[in-house]
Motif scaffolding. Sequence first.
Motif, short mmCIF file in Angstrom:
data_model
loop_
_atom_site.label_atom_id
_atom_site.label_comp_id
_atom_site.label_asym_id
_atom_site.label_seq_id
_atom_site.Cartn_x
_atom_site.Cartn_y
_atom_site.Cartn_z
N GLY A 30 19.21 30.52 -85.16
CA GLY A 30 20.79 30.58 -85.49
C GLY A 30 21.34 31.59 -84.36
O GLY A 30 20.80 31.50 -83.11
N ASP A 31 22.47 32.18 -84.63
CA ASP A 31 23.33 32.97 -83.75
C ASP A 31 23.18 34.32 -83.77
O ASP A 31 24.17 35.15 -83.48
CB ASP A 31 24.64 32.36 -83.55
CG ASP A 31 25.07 31.00 -83.39
OD1 ASP A 31 23.98 30.61 -82.38
OD2 ASP A 31 25.67 30.41 -83.81
N ALA A 55 23.76 36.60 -80.53
CA ALA A 55 25.23 36.61 -80.14
C ALA A 55 25.92 37.21 -81.13
O ALA A 55 26.94 37.76 -80.63
CB ALA A 55 25.50 35.13 -79.92
N LEU A 93 25.86 34.21 -91.19
CA LEU A 93 25.01 33.71 -89.95
C LEU A 93 23.59 33.34 -90.79
O LEU A 93 23.02 32.64 -89.69
CB LEU A 93 24.68 35.31 -89.35
CG LEU A 93 25.80 35.99 -88.92
CD1 LEU A 93 25.44 37.61 -88.30
CD2 LEU A 93 26.55 35.30 -87.59
#
Length: 552
Positions: A461-462, A465, A525
Amino acid sequence: MNRRMFMKASMAFATVSGMSGLSTLFAQSAWADEGIADGTATRFDFDELKKMAAGLAKKPWGGAPGALPPTLANLTPQAYNEIQYDANHSLWNDVANRDLDVQFFHVGMGFKRRIRMFSVDAKSREAREIHFRPELFNYNNAQVDMHQLEGKTDLGFAGFRAFKKPELARRDIVSFLGASYFRAVDDTYQYGLSARGVAVNTFSNGHEEFPDFTAFWFDTVAPESTTFTVYALLDGPSVTGAYKFTIDCEEKRVVMEIENHLFARTDIKQLGIAPMTSMFSCGTNERRMCNTYHPQIHDSDRLAMWTGSGEWIARPLNNPQKLQFNAYQDNNPRGFGLLQLNHDFKDYQDVIGWYDKRPSLWVEPLGKWGKGAINVMEIPTTGETLDNVVCFWQPEQPIKAGSEYNFHYKLYWSSLPPVRSGLARVDATRSGMGGFPEGWAPGEHFPEVWSRRFAVDFVGGDLKAAAPKGIEPVITVSSGTIKQIEILYVEPLDGYRILFDWYPNSDATTPVDMRLFLRTKDETLSETWLYQYFPPPPDQRKYVDDRQMNPG
Protein backbone atom coordinates in the motif's frame (compact mmCIF):
# COMPACT_ATOMS: atom_id res chain seq x y z
CA MET A 1 -15.14 -34.92 12.55
CA ASN A 2 -12.01 -36.12 10.78
CA ARG A 3 -12.72 -34.21 7.58
CA ARG A 4 -9.48 -35.10 5.86
CA MET A 5 -10.16 -38.79 6.34
CA PHE A 6 -13.65 -38.15 5.01
CA MET A 7 -12.12 -36.81 1.83
CA LYS A 8 -9.87 -39.81 1.55
CA ALA A 9 -12.51 -42.37 2.43
CA SER A 10 -16.06 -41.12 2.12
CA MET A 11 -17.91 -43.39 4.48
CA ALA A 12 -21.56 -42.47 4.31
CA PHE A 13 -24.30 -40.32 2.85
CA ALA A 14 -23.63 -41.89 -0.54
CA THR A 15 -26.71 -43.58 -1.97
CA VAL A 16 -27.01 -46.60 -4.08
CA SER A 17 -30.73 -45.80 -4.17
CA GLY A 18 -29.51 -42.96 -6.24
CA MET A 19 -28.18 -45.63 -8.59
CA SER A 20 -31.37 -47.65 -8.71
CA GLY A 21 -33.51 -44.54 -8.85
CA LEU A 22 -31.44 -43.06 -11.63
CA SER A 23 -32.12 -46.06 -13.84
CA THR A 24 -35.53 -44.56 -14.59
CA LEU A 25 -33.89 -41.30 -15.62
CA PHE A 26 -31.25 -42.67 -17.97
CA ALA A 27 -31.65 -44.90 -20.98
CA GLN A 28 -30.57 -48.48 -20.37
CA SER A 29 -27.07 -49.17 -21.63
CA ALA A 30 -25.90 -51.87 -24.00
CA TRP A 31 -22.47 -53.48 -23.75
CA ALA A 32 -20.11 -52.80 -26.62
CA ASP A 33 -16.40 -53.14 -27.25
CA GLU A 34 -15.86 -49.78 -28.94
CA GLY A 35 -13.99 -47.37 -26.67
CA ILE A 36 -14.66 -46.84 -23.00
CA ALA A 37 -18.01 -45.05 -23.57
CA ASP A 38 -19.99 -48.18 -24.35
CA GLY A 39 -23.56 -47.21 -23.48
CA THR A 40 -26.51 -46.49 -25.73
CA ALA A 41 -26.55 -42.92 -27.09
CA THR A 42 -29.07 -40.59 -25.43
CA ARG A 43 -29.71 -36.87 -25.75
CA PHE A 44 -28.16 -34.69 -23.02
CA ASP A 45 -27.96 -31.00 -22.16
CA PHE A 46 -27.91 -28.90 -19.00
CA ASP A 47 -31.65 -28.20 -19.16
CA GLU A 48 -32.33 -31.93 -19.09
CA LEU A 49 -30.06 -32.29 -16.08
CA LYS A 50 -31.95 -29.56 -14.23
CA LYS A 51 -35.23 -31.35 -14.92
CA MET A 52 -33.62 -34.56 -13.71
CA ALA A 53 -32.55 -32.96 -10.42
CA ALA A 54 -35.96 -31.33 -9.93
CA GLY A 55 -37.72 -34.65 -10.47
CA LEU A 56 -35.37 -36.46 -8.11
CA ALA A 57 -36.10 -33.92 -5.35
CA LYS A 58 -39.77 -34.94 -5.41
CA LYS A 59 -38.85 -38.51 -4.49
CA PRO A 60 -37.66 -39.75 -1.10
CA TRP A 61 -33.95 -40.06 -0.58
CA GLY A 62 -33.00 -43.70 -0.83
CA GLY A 63 -30.63 -44.04 2.12
CA ALA A 64 -27.09 -45.29 2.59
CA PRO A 65 -25.11 -47.17 -0.08
CA GLY A 66 -25.32 -50.90 -0.57
CA ALA A 67 -22.43 -53.19 0.10
CA LEU A 68 -19.49 -53.51 -2.25
CA PRO A 69 -17.96 -56.90 -3.02
CA PRO A 70 -15.94 -57.85 0.09
CA THR A 71 -12.65 -57.80 -1.81
CA LEU A 72 -13.21 -54.07 -2.45
CA ALA A 73 -14.94 -53.12 0.79
CA ASN A 74 -12.08 -54.56 2.87
CA LEU A 75 -9.21 -52.88 1.03
CA THR A 76 -6.63 -51.13 3.17
CA PRO A 77 -5.56 -47.62 2.13
CA GLN A 78 -2.25 -49.04 0.92
CA ALA A 79 -4.00 -51.69 -1.18
CA TYR A 80 -6.49 -49.19 -2.56
CA ASN A 81 -3.66 -46.93 -3.71
CA GLU A 82 -2.20 -49.87 -5.63
CA ILE A 83 -5.19 -49.75 -8.00
CA GLN A 84 -4.34 -47.39 -10.83
CA TYR A 85 -6.35 -46.41 -13.86
CA ASP A 86 -4.80 -47.52 -17.16
CA ALA A 87 -3.83 -44.35 -19.01
CA ASN A 88 -4.29 -46.16 -22.32
CA HIS A 89 -8.02 -46.13 -21.57
CA SER A 90 -8.28 -42.50 -20.46
CA LEU A 91 -11.41 -40.63 -21.46
CA TRP A 92 -9.93 -38.56 -24.28
CA ASN A 93 -7.12 -40.88 -25.28
CA ASP A 94 -8.33 -40.82 -28.90
CA VAL A 95 -8.41 -37.00 -29.17
CA ALA A 96 -5.49 -35.86 -31.29
CA ASN A 97 -3.28 -33.07 -29.94
CA ARG A 98 -5.11 -33.09 -26.63
CA ASP A 99 -3.83 -30.96 -23.77
CA LEU A 100 -6.19 -32.49 -21.22
CA ASP A 101 -7.35 -35.95 -20.21
CA VAL A 102 -9.50 -37.62 -17.56
CA GLN A 103 -9.15 -40.86 -15.62
CA PHE A 104 -11.44 -42.49 -13.07
CA PHE A 105 -11.08 -43.66 -9.48
CA HIS A 106 -11.98 -47.24 -8.53
CA VAL A 107 -14.69 -47.87 -5.94
CA GLY A 108 -13.49 -49.58 -2.77
CA MET A 109 -12.43 -49.11 0.82
CA GLY A 110 -14.60 -46.22 2.08
CA PHE A 111 -15.54 -45.03 -1.42
CA LYS A 112 -18.89 -46.79 -1.66
CA ARG A 113 -20.73 -44.33 -3.83
CA ARG A 114 -21.16 -45.89 -7.28
CA ILE A 115 -20.93 -42.87 -9.57
CA ARG A 116 -22.07 -43.07 -13.17
CA MET A 117 -19.90 -41.49 -15.85
CA PHE A 118 -21.00 -40.32 -19.30
CA SER A 119 -19.12 -39.06 -22.34
CA VAL A 120 -20.94 -36.35 -24.31
CA ASP A 121 -20.28 -35.43 -27.91
CA ALA A 122 -20.05 -31.65 -27.71
CA LYS A 123 -21.62 -31.18 -31.17
CA SER A 124 -24.37 -33.78 -31.36
CA ARG A 125 -25.08 -33.65 -27.58
CA GLU A 126 -25.30 -37.44 -27.53
CA ALA A 127 -24.20 -39.02 -24.25
CA ARG A 128 -22.93 -42.58 -23.78
CA GLU A 129 -22.33 -44.18 -20.42
CA ILE A 130 -18.91 -45.47 -19.44
CA HIS A 131 -19.40 -48.76 -17.63
CA PHE A 132 -16.99 -50.14 -15.09
CA ARG A 133 -14.89 -53.07 -16.24
CA PRO A 134 -11.67 -54.42 -14.72
CA GLU A 135 -9.62 -53.96 -17.88
CA LEU A 136 -9.77 -50.19 -17.33
CA PHE A 137 -7.51 -50.58 -14.29
CA ASN A 138 -4.15 -51.99 -13.28
CA TYR A 139 -4.55 -53.77 -9.92
CA ASN A 140 -0.83 -54.24 -9.26
CA ASN A 141 -0.34 -55.57 -5.70
CA ALA A 142 -3.83 -54.75 -4.40
CA GLN A 143 -4.63 -58.49 -4.15
CA VAL A 144 -8.19 -57.98 -5.37
CA ASP A 145 -10.17 -61.19 -5.94
CA MET A 146 -11.05 -60.65 -9.58
CA HIS A 147 -13.70 -63.38 -9.51
CA GLN A 148 -15.81 -61.11 -7.30
CA LEU A 149 -15.78 -58.44 -10.02
CA GLU A 150 -17.02 -60.64 -12.85
CA GLY A 151 -20.13 -59.19 -14.46
CA LYS A 152 -20.15 -56.17 -12.11
CA THR A 153 -20.81 -53.54 -14.76
CA ASP A 154 -22.89 -51.59 -12.24
CA LEU A 155 -20.00 -50.87 -9.90
CA GLY A 156 -19.53 -47.43 -11.39
CA PHE A 157 -16.58 -45.30 -10.32
CA ALA A 158 -15.63 -43.39 -7.17
CA GLY A 159 -14.71 -40.13 -8.91
CA PHE A 160 -12.37 -38.70 -11.51
CA ARG A 161 -9.21 -36.69 -11.94
CA ALA A 162 -7.95 -34.51 -14.78
CA PHE A 163 -4.45 -34.20 -16.21
CA LYS A 164 -2.76 -31.54 -18.30
CA LYS A 165 0.27 -31.55 -20.59
CA PRO A 166 3.12 -32.06 -20.08
CA GLU A 167 1.96 -34.15 -17.10
CA LEU A 168 -0.60 -36.28 -18.96
CA ALA A 169 -1.18 -39.45 -16.89
CA ARG A 170 1.52 -38.49 -14.41
CA ARG A 171 0.34 -35.68 -12.14
CA ASP A 172 -3.31 -34.70 -11.89
CA ILE A 173 -4.42 -31.11 -11.44
CA VAL A 174 -8.13 -31.56 -10.64
CA SER A 175 -9.71 -34.26 -8.50
CA PHE A 176 -13.36 -35.04 -7.63
CA LEU A 177 -13.51 -37.76 -4.97
CA GLY A 178 -15.78 -38.42 -2.00
CA ALA A 179 -19.31 -36.98 -1.51
CA SER A 180 -19.23 -33.63 -3.37
CA TYR A 181 -15.59 -32.83 -2.54
CA PHE A 182 -13.17 -31.61 -5.20
CA ARG A 183 -9.74 -29.99 -5.33
CA ALA A 184 -7.36 -28.37 -7.78
CA VAL A 185 -3.76 -27.15 -7.83
CA ASP A 186 -1.79 -24.23 -9.16
CA ASP A 187 1.57 -24.46 -10.95
CA THR A 188 3.17 -26.09 -7.87
CA TYR A 189 1.09 -29.26 -8.46
CA GLN A 190 0.49 -29.41 -4.69
CA TYR A 191 -3.02 -30.11 -3.46
CA GLY A 192 -4.23 -28.27 -0.37
CA LEU A 193 -7.69 -27.30 0.78
CA SER A 194 -10.89 -28.75 -0.71
CA ALA A 195 -14.15 -27.36 -2.05
CA ARG A 196 -17.59 -28.97 -2.00
CA GLY A 197 -20.67 -28.77 -4.13
CA VAL A 198 -22.82 -27.77 -1.18
CA ALA A 199 -22.81 -27.85 2.64
CA VAL A 200 -25.90 -28.80 4.66
CA ASN A 201 -26.33 -28.13 8.39
CA THR A 202 -22.61 -27.75 9.07
CA PHE A 203 -23.30 -25.83 12.27
CA SER A 204 -26.91 -26.16 13.32
CA ASN A 205 -29.17 -28.21 15.53
CA GLY A 206 -29.66 -30.62 12.66
CA HIS A 207 -27.38 -33.46 11.62
CA GLU A 208 -24.73 -32.45 9.09
CA GLU A 209 -25.25 -33.99 5.67
CA PHE A 210 -22.80 -34.73 2.88
CA PRO A 211 -24.73 -34.91 -0.41
CA ASP A 212 -23.06 -36.81 -3.23
CA PHE A 213 -22.29 -36.14 -6.83
CA THR A 214 -23.95 -39.25 -8.25
CA ALA A 215 -23.22 -38.84 -11.96
CA PHE A 216 -20.95 -36.84 -14.25
CA TRP A 217 -21.21 -35.94 -17.94
CA PHE A 218 -18.05 -34.84 -19.80
CA ASP A 219 -18.16 -32.77 -22.97
CA THR A 220 -15.48 -34.11 -25.29
CA VAL A 221 -12.51 -31.80 -25.02
CA ALA A 222 -11.38 -29.84 -28.06
CA PRO A 223 -7.83 -30.43 -29.38
CA GLU A 224 -5.21 -28.19 -27.74
CA SER A 225 -7.83 -26.74 -25.38
CA THR A 226 -6.99 -26.17 -21.71
CA THR A 227 -10.68 -25.90 -20.78
CA PHE A 228 -13.19 -28.69 -20.29
CA THR A 229 -16.82 -28.82 -19.20
CA VAL A 230 -18.31 -31.39 -16.85
CA TYR A 231 -21.87 -31.60 -15.53
CA ALA A 232 -22.85 -33.22 -12.24
CA LEU A 233 -26.00 -34.49 -10.57
CA LEU A 234 -26.08 -34.01 -6.79
CA ASP A 235 -28.27 -36.04 -4.46
CA GLY A 236 -28.65 -36.04 -0.68
CA PRO A 237 -31.20 -36.42 2.11
CA SER A 238 -32.32 -32.78 1.95
CA VAL A 239 -31.27 -31.45 -1.45
CA THR A 240 -30.61 -32.34 -5.07
CA GLY A 241 -28.77 -30.28 -7.63
CA ALA A 242 -27.66 -29.82 -11.22
CA TYR A 243 -24.14 -28.44 -11.68
CA LYS A 244 -22.16 -27.18 -14.64
CA PHE A 245 -18.39 -26.86 -14.17
CA THR A 246 -16.36 -25.04 -16.82
CA ILE A 247 -12.79 -25.76 -15.75
CA ASP A 248 -9.95 -23.72 -17.23
CA CYS A 249 -6.54 -25.26 -16.50
CA GLU A 250 -4.45 -22.16 -17.02
CA GLU A 251 -0.66 -22.01 -16.92
CA LYS A 252 -0.34 -20.97 -13.28
CA ARG A 253 -3.78 -21.66 -11.82
CA VAL A 254 -7.08 -23.49 -12.25
CA VAL A 255 -10.26 -21.43 -12.64
CA MET A 256 -13.67 -23.07 -12.32
CA GLU A 257 -16.87 -21.35 -13.38
CA ILE A 258 -19.74 -23.05 -11.57
CA GLU A 259 -23.46 -22.78 -12.15
CA ASN A 260 -25.72 -24.73 -9.84
CA HIS A 261 -29.46 -25.23 -9.51
CA LEU A 262 -30.48 -26.63 -6.12
CA PHE A 263 -33.82 -28.23 -5.26
CA ALA A 264 -34.76 -28.60 -1.58
CA ARG A 265 -36.29 -31.96 -0.63
CA THR A 266 -36.92 -30.74 2.91
CA ASP A 267 -36.57 -27.57 4.91
CA ILE A 268 -32.86 -26.91 5.50
CA LYS A 269 -31.66 -25.04 8.59
CA GLN A 270 -28.31 -24.09 7.11
CA LEU A 271 -27.39 -24.21 3.42
CA GLY A 272 -23.75 -23.50 2.56
CA ILE A 273 -22.89 -22.19 -0.91
CA ALA A 274 -19.35 -22.43 -2.34
CA PRO A 275 -18.13 -24.29 0.75
CA MET A 276 -14.46 -24.99 1.33
CA THR A 277 -12.64 -27.09 3.91
CA SER A 278 -9.09 -26.51 5.12
CA MET A 279 -6.65 -27.19 7.96
CA PHE A 280 -5.07 -24.82 10.45
CA SER A 281 -3.05 -26.41 13.23
CA CYS A 282 -0.65 -23.62 14.18
CA GLY A 283 0.84 -20.44 12.76
CA THR A 284 2.37 -17.15 13.80
CA ASN A 285 -0.67 -16.28 15.93
CA GLU A 286 -1.52 -19.68 17.39
CA ARG A 287 1.32 -21.75 18.83
CA ARG A 288 -0.56 -24.10 21.17
CA MET A 289 -0.26 -27.12 18.85
CA CYS A 290 3.18 -26.37 17.36
CA ASN A 291 5.06 -28.82 19.58
CA THR A 292 7.04 -30.08 16.58
CA TYR A 293 10.07 -28.83 14.72
CA HIS A 294 7.76 -27.18 12.19
CA PRO A 295 7.40 -23.43 12.77
CA GLN A 296 3.93 -23.45 11.18
CA ILE A 297 1.42 -26.09 10.03
CA HIS A 298 -1.57 -25.04 7.93
CA ASP A 299 -3.19 -25.35 4.51
CA SER A 300 -4.63 -21.83 4.87
CA ASP A 301 -3.70 -18.97 7.17
CA ARG A 302 -6.65 -16.60 6.86
CA LEU A 303 -10.20 -15.95 5.78
CA ALA A 304 -10.26 -13.03 3.36
CA MET A 305 -13.40 -11.08 2.48
CA TRP A 306 -14.23 -8.33 0.02
CA THR A 307 -17.59 -7.09 1.19
CA GLY A 308 -20.45 -5.68 -0.82
CA SER A 309 -19.66 -2.25 0.64
CA GLY A 310 -16.08 -2.49 -0.64
CA GLU A 311 -14.27 -3.22 2.65
CA TRP A 312 -11.30 -5.59 2.51
CA ILE A 313 -11.01 -7.85 5.55
CA ALA A 314 -8.30 -10.27 6.71
CA ARG A 315 -9.29 -12.64 9.49
CA PRO A 316 -6.45 -14.95 10.71
CA LEU A 317 -7.53 -18.53 11.35
CA ASN A 318 -7.43 -20.18 14.76
CA ASN A 319 -7.09 -23.64 16.23
CA PRO A 320 -9.42 -23.05 19.19
CA GLN A 321 -9.69 -25.16 22.33
CA LYS A 322 -13.39 -25.66 21.63
CA LEU A 323 -15.48 -25.44 18.49
CA GLN A 324 -16.13 -21.88 17.30
CA PHE A 325 -18.57 -20.57 14.71
CA ASN A 326 -18.71 -17.02 13.33
CA ALA A 327 -21.06 -15.45 10.80
CA TYR A 328 -20.06 -12.23 9.02
CA GLN A 329 -23.15 -10.53 7.63
CA ASP A 330 -22.96 -9.07 4.14
CA ASN A 331 -25.07 -8.01 1.16
CA ASN A 332 -23.95 -9.03 -2.32
CA PRO A 333 -20.37 -10.02 -1.39
CA ARG A 334 -17.73 -9.32 -4.00
CA GLY A 335 -15.46 -12.20 -2.98
CA PHE A 336 -14.15 -14.36 -0.16
CA GLY A 337 -11.83 -17.28 0.38
CA LEU A 338 -9.39 -19.21 2.51
CA LEU A 339 -5.90 -18.04 1.58
CA GLN A 340 -2.38 -19.35 2.01
CA LEU A 341 -0.26 -16.23 1.48
CA ASN A 342 3.00 -17.30 3.09
CA HIS A 343 4.97 -19.34 0.55
CA ASP A 344 8.37 -19.30 2.24
CA PHE A 345 9.69 -22.81 2.94
CA LYS A 346 11.69 -21.54 5.93
CA ASP A 347 8.42 -20.80 7.76
CA TYR A 348 7.24 -24.43 7.51
CA GLN A 349 10.30 -26.68 7.17
CA ASP A 350 8.00 -29.44 5.91
CA VAL A 351 9.25 -31.80 3.20
CA ILE A 352 6.16 -34.05 3.33
CA GLY A 353 3.21 -31.67 3.33
CA TRP A 354 4.97 -28.83 1.48
CA TYR A 355 2.68 -26.25 3.04
CA ASP A 356 4.62 -23.47 1.36
CA LYS A 357 3.28 -24.71 -1.99
CA ARG A 358 -0.39 -25.03 -1.10
CA PRO A 359 -2.85 -22.93 -3.10
CA SER A 360 -5.39 -20.38 -1.95
CA LEU A 361 -9.05 -20.64 -2.93
CA TRP A 362 -11.01 -17.51 -3.82
CA VAL A 363 -14.74 -17.31 -4.57
CA GLU A 364 -15.99 -14.68 -7.00
CA PRO A 365 -19.81 -14.45 -6.96
CA LEU A 366 -21.29 -13.82 -10.39
CA GLY A 367 -24.48 -11.81 -10.20
CA LYS A 368 -26.17 -10.63 -7.03
CA TRP A 369 -26.28 -13.07 -4.11
CA GLY A 370 -28.32 -10.78 -1.88
CA LYS A 371 -28.21 -10.79 1.90
CA GLY A 372 -26.54 -13.52 3.91
CA ALA A 373 -23.37 -14.26 5.80
CA ILE A 374 -19.89 -15.64 5.24
CA ASN A 375 -19.67 -18.37 7.85
CA VAL A 376 -16.52 -19.90 9.26
CA MET A 377 -16.36 -22.83 11.66
CA GLU A 378 -13.11 -23.74 13.42
CA ILE A 379 -12.77 -27.13 15.10
CA PRO A 380 -10.03 -28.02 17.60
CA THR A 381 -7.41 -30.26 16.05
CA THR A 382 -4.31 -31.93 17.43
CA GLY A 383 -2.45 -32.24 14.14
CA GLU A 384 -2.21 -31.76 10.44
CA THR A 385 -4.25 -34.83 9.39
CA LEU A 386 -7.52 -33.24 10.54
CA ASP A 387 -9.27 -30.67 8.39
CA ASN A 388 -10.77 -28.34 10.94
CA VAL A 389 -11.84 -25.16 9.11
CA VAL A 390 -15.06 -24.82 7.09
CA CYS A 391 -16.14 -21.67 5.24
CA PHE A 392 -19.18 -20.94 3.06
CA TRP A 393 -21.85 -18.41 2.12
CA GLN A 394 -25.23 -18.84 3.82
CA PRO A 395 -28.20 -17.08 2.20
CA GLU A 396 -30.39 -15.10 4.57
CA GLN A 397 -33.63 -16.45 3.16
CA PRO A 398 -34.99 -19.66 4.75
CA ILE A 399 -34.59 -22.80 2.66
CA LYS A 400 -38.01 -24.38 2.26
CA ALA A 401 -38.93 -27.81 0.88
CA GLY A 402 -39.94 -27.68 -2.77
CA SER A 403 -38.02 -24.47 -3.47
CA GLU A 404 -35.35 -23.96 -6.14
CA TYR A 405 -32.19 -21.89 -5.74
CA ASN A 406 -29.40 -21.13 -8.18
CA PHE A 407 -25.95 -19.65 -7.71
CA HIS A 408 -23.28 -18.71 -10.23
CA TYR A 409 -19.67 -18.16 -9.21
CA LYS A 410 -16.01 -18.73 -10.02
CA LEU A 411 -13.38 -20.53 -7.97
CA TYR A 412 -9.72 -19.52 -8.35
CA TRP A 413 -7.12 -22.07 -7.23
CA SER A 414 -3.89 -20.09 -7.15
CA SER A 415 -1.07 -18.98 -4.87
CA LEU A 416 -2.56 -15.48 -4.63
CA PRO A 417 -6.18 -14.36 -5.04
CA PRO A 418 -7.07 -12.92 -8.45
CA VAL A 419 -7.98 -9.49 -7.03
CA ARG A 420 -6.14 -7.34 -4.51
CA SER A 421 -6.85 -3.89 -3.17
CA GLY A 422 -4.30 -1.08 -3.31
CA LEU A 423 -4.40 -0.97 0.47
CA ALA A 424 -1.75 -2.26 2.84
CA ARG A 425 -2.46 -5.88 3.71
CA VAL A 426 -2.06 -7.87 6.88
CA ASP A 427 1.18 -9.83 6.66
CA ALA A 428 1.24 -11.67 9.99
CA THR A 429 -0.31 -11.75 13.45
CA ARG A 430 1.61 -12.57 16.63
CA SER A 431 0.69 -12.67 20.28
CA GLY A 432 2.51 -13.03 23.59
CA MET A 433 2.93 -11.71 27.09
CA GLY A 434 2.17 -8.00 27.55
CA GLY A 435 2.55 -5.38 30.22
CA PHE A 436 6.19 -4.34 29.79
CA PRO A 437 7.93 -1.83 27.47
CA GLU A 438 8.76 -3.15 24.01
CA GLY A 439 12.43 -4.02 23.83
CA TRP A 440 12.60 -5.00 27.50
CA ALA A 441 12.15 -8.58 28.56
CA PRO A 442 10.66 -9.14 32.01
CA GLY A 443 13.43 -9.39 34.55
CA GLU A 444 13.17 -9.56 38.27
CA HIS A 445 10.08 -7.41 38.30
CA PHE A 446 7.27 -8.97 36.32
CA PRO A 447 4.13 -7.07 35.34
CA GLU A 448 1.75 -6.71 38.26
CA VAL A 449 -1.32 -6.77 36.02
CA TRP A 450 -1.75 -9.52 33.46
CA SER A 451 -2.25 -8.56 29.82
CA ARG A 452 -1.80 -9.98 26.35
CA ARG A 453 0.27 -8.28 23.64
CA PHE A 454 -0.61 -8.40 19.94
CA ALA A 455 1.66 -7.54 17.03
CA VAL A 456 0.02 -7.06 13.64
CA ASP A 457 2.25 -6.47 10.62
CA PHE A 458 1.02 -4.47 7.62
CA VAL A 459 2.90 -4.37 4.30
CA GLY A 460 2.36 -2.79 0.90
CA GLY A 461 0.00 0.00 0.00
CA ASP A 462 0.97 3.64 0.58
CA LEU A 463 2.06 3.37 4.20
CA LYS A 464 5.49 4.95 3.73
CA ALA A 465 4.08 7.84 1.76
CA ALA A 466 1.39 8.36 4.39
CA ALA A 467 3.79 8.21 7.35
CA PRO A 468 4.59 11.98 7.35
CA LYS A 469 0.84 12.66 7.67
CA GLY A 470 0.60 10.37 10.67
CA ILE A 471 -0.54 6.74 10.61
CA GLU A 472 -3.38 6.12 13.03
CA PRO A 473 -4.30 2.59 14.13
CA VAL A 474 -8.04 2.32 14.77
CA ILE A 475 -8.56 -0.51 17.27
CA THR A 476 -11.83 -1.76 18.73
CA VAL A 477 -12.47 -4.75 21.01
CA SER A 478 -15.69 -6.35 22.21
CA SER A 479 -14.50 -6.46 25.82
CA GLY A 480 -11.51 -5.36 27.87
CA THR A 481 -9.31 -2.32 27.26
CA ILE A 482 -6.40 -1.50 24.96
CA LYS A 483 -3.17 0.14 26.18
CA GLN A 484 0.48 0.57 25.15
CA ILE A 485 -0.24 1.17 21.47
CA GLU A 486 2.93 1.51 19.38
CA ILE A 487 3.65 1.95 15.67
CA LEU A 488 7.00 0.62 14.49
CA TYR A 489 8.53 0.67 11.02
CA VAL A 490 10.12 -2.76 10.42
CA GLU A 491 12.83 -2.46 7.78
CA PRO A 492 13.14 -6.19 6.90
CA LEU A 493 9.42 -6.23 6.12
CA ASP A 494 9.38 -2.75 4.62
CA GLY A 495 6.17 -2.43 6.57
CA TYR A 496 4.70 -1.34 9.87
CA ARG A 497 4.05 -3.30 13.05
CA ILE A 498 1.20 -2.25 15.29
CA LEU A 499 1.63 -3.29 18.91
CA PHE A 500 -1.01 -3.12 21.61
CA ASP A 501 -1.77 -4.78 24.94
CA TRP A 502 -5.20 -6.11 25.80
CA TYR A 503 -6.27 -5.99 29.46
CA PRO A 504 -9.33 -7.93 30.67
CA ASN A 505 -12.06 -6.12 32.59
CA SER A 506 -13.72 -9.31 33.89
CA ASP A 507 -13.02 -12.96 34.59
CA ALA A 508 -14.96 -14.04 31.48
CA THR A 509 -13.34 -16.46 29.05
CA THR A 510 -15.70 -15.74 26.17
CA PRO A 511 -13.94 -14.89 22.90
CA VAL A 512 -12.88 -11.28 22.40
CA ASP A 513 -13.55 -9.87 18.93
CA MET A 514 -10.81 -7.48 17.83
CA ARG A 515 -10.76 -5.12 14.88
CA LEU A 516 -7.92 -2.97 13.54
CA PHE A 517 -7.23 -0.87 10.47
CA LEU A 518 -4.86 1.99 9.62
CA ARG A 519 -5.79 5.44 8.43
CA THR A 520 -4.66 9.02 8.15
CA LYS A 521 -7.04 11.84 8.87
CA ASP A 522 -8.59 11.67 5.43
CA GLU A 523 -8.14 8.15 4.04
CA THR A 524 -8.11 4.45 4.87
CA LEU A 525 -4.64 2.95 4.44
CA SER A 526 -5.11 -0.77 5.09
CA GLU A 527 -7.46 -3.69 4.93
CA THR A 528 -9.26 -4.49 8.17
CA TRP A 529 -7.75 -7.03 10.55
CA LEU A 530 -10.33 -9.12 12.40
CA TYR A 531 -9.28 -11.47 15.16
CA GLN A 532 -10.87 -13.60 17.83
CA TYR A 533 -8.88 -13.99 21.04
CA PHE A 534 -9.69 -16.59 23.69
CA PRO A 535 -8.70 -15.33 27.17
CA PRO A 536 -7.41 -17.90 29.65
CA PRO A 537 -9.28 -18.53 32.92
CA PRO A 538 -8.44 -16.13 35.78
CA ASP A 539 -6.16 -18.59 37.59
CA GLN A 540 -3.90 -18.68 34.54
CA ARG A 541 -3.60 -14.92 34.13
CA LYS A 542 -0.18 -14.63 35.66
CA TYR A 543 3.41 -14.84 34.54
CA VAL A 544 5.32 -17.78 35.97
CA ASP A 545 9.09 -17.56 35.65
CA ASP A 546 10.13 -21.11 34.81
CA ARG A 547 13.52 -20.13 33.41
CA GLN A 548 16.45 -21.98 34.87
CA MET A 549 20.11 -21.03 35.04
CA ASN A 550 23.00 -23.11 36.29
CA PRO A 551 24.96 -21.26 38.95
CA GLY A 552 28.46 -20.40 37.86
